[in-house]
Design an enzyme around this catalytic site. Sequence first.
Site, PDB file in Angstrom:
ATOM      1  N   SER A  15      22.521  31.151  47.646  1.00  0.00           N
ATOM      2  CA  SER A  15      23.929  31.403  47.360  1.00  0.00           C
ATOM      3  C   SER A  15      24.737  30.129  47.568  1.00  0.00           C
ATOM      4  CB  SER A  15      24.461  32.557  48.213  1.00  0.00           C
ATOM      5  OG  SER A  15      24.144  32.352  49.563  1.00  0.00           O
ATOM      6  N   CYS A  16      25.947  30.163  47.069  1.00  0.00           N
ATOM      7  CA  CYS A  16      26.856  29.029  47.112  1.00  0.00           C
ATOM      8  C   CYS A  16      26.952  28.489  48.540  1.00  0.00           C
ATOM      9  CB  CYS A  16      28.229  29.480  46.617  1.00  0.00           C
ATOM     10  SG  CYS A  16      29.445  28.169  46.579  1.00  0.00           S
ATOM     11  N   PRO A  17      26.883  27.200  48.721  1.00  0.00           N
ATOM     12  CA  PRO A  17      26.895  26.125  47.726  1.00  0.00           C
ATOM     13  C   PRO A  17      25.509  25.553  47.436  1.00  0.00           C
ATOM     14  CG  PRO A  17      27.330  25.162  49.858  1.00  0.00           C
ATOM     15  CD  PRO A  17      27.067  26.655  50.077  1.00  0.00           C
ATOM     16  N   ASP A  42      22.785  33.373  41.694  1.00  0.00           N
ATOM     17  CA  ASP A  42      24.121  33.596  42.235  1.00  0.00           C
ATOM     18  C   ASP A  42      25.131  33.633  41.096  1.00  0.00           C
ATOM     19  OD1 ASP A  42      26.506  33.653  43.600  1.00  0.00           O
ATOM     20  OD2 ASP A  42      26.290  31.675  44.512  1.00  0.00           O
ATOM     21  N   ASP A  48      30.824  27.554  39.678  1.00  0.00           N
ATOM     22  CA  ASP A  48      30.481  26.398  40.511  1.00  0.00           C
ATOM     23  C   ASP A  48      29.974  25.232  39.661  1.00  0.00           C
ATOM     24  OD1 ASP A  48      31.162  27.879  42.732  1.00  0.00           O
ATOM     25  OD2 ASP A  48      29.093  28.343  43.295  1.00  0.00           O
TER      26      ASP A  48
END
Length: 77
Positions: A15-17, A42, A48
């Site tokens: 997941s981010c980042p 994600d 992103d």
Amino acid sequence: MSEAIHTTVDAKGLSCPMPIVKTAQAAKSVPAGELIEVLATDPGSVKDFAAWTRSTGNAIVEQSEDGGVYRFVIKRA
């Protein structure tokens, strides 16, 4: 310019980042003009990667989604 994928980054399950972090790390070893393929799960990776490519000068040349896997092909600036 070569149309072949130079490097594939498997960011599925992250997941981010982390998808961006892994791609940025991989990009350091990819020559300008070459293609990086990124596979991510994600949903936030869509926005992103759009933001990351704008800020870095790299370009998304292909983007798709299949069965919850987001695929980005990024041309290294």
